[in-house]
Design a protein around this motif. Structure first.
Motif, short mmCIF file in Angstrom:
data_model
loop_
_atom_site.label_atom_id
_atom_site.label_comp_id
_atom_site.label_asym_id
_atom_site.label_seq_id
_atom_site.Cartn_x
_atom_site.Cartn_y
_atom_site.Cartn_z
N TRP A 287 -2.05 14.09 82.18
CA TRP A 287 -2.55 13.72 83.50
C TRP A 287 -1.47 13.03 84.32
O TRP A 287 -1.33 13.30 85.54
N ARG A 290 1.08 15.67 85.57
CA ARG A 290 0.57 16.47 86.66
C ARG A 290 0.53 15.65 87.95
O ARG A 290 0.76 16.17 89.06
N ALA A 291 0.27 14.37 87.81
CA ALA A 291 0.27 13.52 89.02
C ALA A 291 1.67 13.42 89.61
O ALA A 291 1.85 13.45 90.86
N ARG A 292 2.69 13.32 88.79
CA ARG A 292 4.06 13.26 89.31
C ARG A 292 4.47 14.56 89.96
O ARG A 292 5.11 14.57 91.02
N ARG A 293 4.09 15.67 89.42
CA ARG A 293 4.41 16.97 90.00
C ARG A 293 3.75 17.12 91.34
O ARG A 293 4.36 17.63 92.31
N ARG A 294 2.51 16.69 91.43
CA ARG A 294 1.79 16.80 92.72
C ARG A 294 2.46 15.91 93.78
O ARG A 294 2.57 16.28 94.96
N ALA A 295 2.93 14.74 93.32
CA ALA A 295 3.58 13.83 94.29
C ALA A 295 4.91 14.41 94.76
O ALA A 295 5.28 14.31 95.95
N GLN A 296 5.68 15.06 93.88
CA GLN A 296 6.95 15.68 94.27
C GLN A 296 6.72 16.81 95.25
O GLN A 296 7.48 16.99 96.20
N ARG A 297 5.70 17.64 95.06
CA ARG A 297 5.45 18.74 95.97
C ARG A 297 5.04 18.21 97.34
O ARG A 297 5.41 18.77 98.40
N THR A 298 4.32 17.17 97.35
CA THR A 298 3.90 16.59 98.62
C THR A 298 5.11 16.04 99.40
O THR A 298 5.24 16.20 100.62
#
Length: 299
Positions: A287, A290-298
């Motif tokens: 979890w 996945r949160a870090r990946r979502r933050a990088q894409r944003t």
């Protein structure tokens, strides 16, 4: 073949008896007439009559004395309360007193006092009725008799019935032996073997009935005394009847039961914890990734 042979010999004996009776009658009153029963009393005829005729009744076999004699089996059951430290001594004293009388110890046992069971002793004896009061007096001196019950059972019918069987079988066995020992008898080997087999079966029945009669006579000629020694309840143990003392005594047991239940629960959960904790840790790491990946894409 045995029944045919028996009936043939029985008919021949009856005809011979009738012939002798007729010849006695033809001679007039000089000689008494010979009855059929007396002729049948010959050794060979008795065996054949015993084989074909029914068993004698109890009154016919035992006579009036056997019927009038009563055979009663008496049993005493006692519970004797003795101080816990004196149970072994009281048990030994009663057993020694039995050996001094017309008495025999059938069985005995002693239980030592343990944490989860009280001490005690058991004694089973057979005593002559004339010595029973003395033995019961010894028990009263050994401790406090808490209970004493007496039961009696009439075994007269069983004794007389077994005696009737023994009388009939004995006569039949003796007749078979006389039949085998008759001089000049021309018999087939099969007939001799059949007579010997019947003789063996009759002897086996006699031995069984003799053992049964011995046990019945042992039960009716001596009284059975069963004694149970139990420890005396002390004053401290008597307080257990009070509800407060009962609650205080049971509090420790309740607490120990709760702790035991908790230990059981922990023991049941440990295997699941070993499986669930690593799984939760792995899910948390996934979890977080996945949160870090979502933050990088944003960004």
């Amino acid at each position: 073949m045995n029944r045919c042979l028996s009936r043939t010999l029985l008919l021949a004996s009856a005809l011979m008896a009738v012939g002798l009776a007729l010849s006695a009658c033809s001679r007039g009153g000089d000689a008494p007439a010979v009855s059929v029963q007396e002729q049948m009393a010959a050794p060979g005829a008795r065996a054949r009559m015993a084989a074909d005729a029914p068993m004698l009744t109890s009154a016919e076999a035992g006579g009036g004395d056997a019927v009038s004699a009563r055979h009663i089996a008496v049993r005493h059951v006692l519970e004797v309360v003795v101080p816990a430290a004196q149970i072994s001594d009281a048990w030994k004293a009663v057993a020694d007193a039995c050996t001094q009388l017309d008495c025999e110890v059938v069985s005995s046992s002693v239980r030592k006092e343990l944490r989860d069971q009280p001490g005690g002793a058991d004694l089973e004896m057979r005593v002559n009725p004339k010595d029973a009061p003395q033995l019961l007096g010894q028990l009263e001196g050994a401790g406090r008799v808490a209970s004493h019950s007496t039961a009696s059972e009439d075994r007269t019918a069983q004794v007389v019935d077994v005696q009737a069987h023994i009388k009939n079988r004995t006569e039949f066995r003796d007749s078979l032996r006389a039949l085998l020992q008759q001089p000049g008898a021309n018999r087939k080997l099969s007939d001799v073997l059949e007579i010997q087999q019947t003789l063996s079966q009759t002897q086996a029945e006699l031995d069984s009935h003799a053992t049964q009669l011995k046990l019945l006579m042992q039960e009716t000629t001596k009284q059975l005394v069963q004694v149970s020694f139990r420890p005396e309840v002390t004053l401290t143990e008597g307080r257990a009847a009070n509800p407060i003392w009962t609650a205080l005594r049971d509090a420790g047991q309740v607490m120990a039961g709760s702790v035991a239940s908790l230990i059981t629960l922990v023991a049941a959960l440990v295997p699941w914890l070993l499986l669930v904790v690593p799984l939760l840790w792995a899910l948390r790491r996934v979890w977080a990734w996945r949160a870090r990946r979502r933050a990088q894409r944003t960004a």
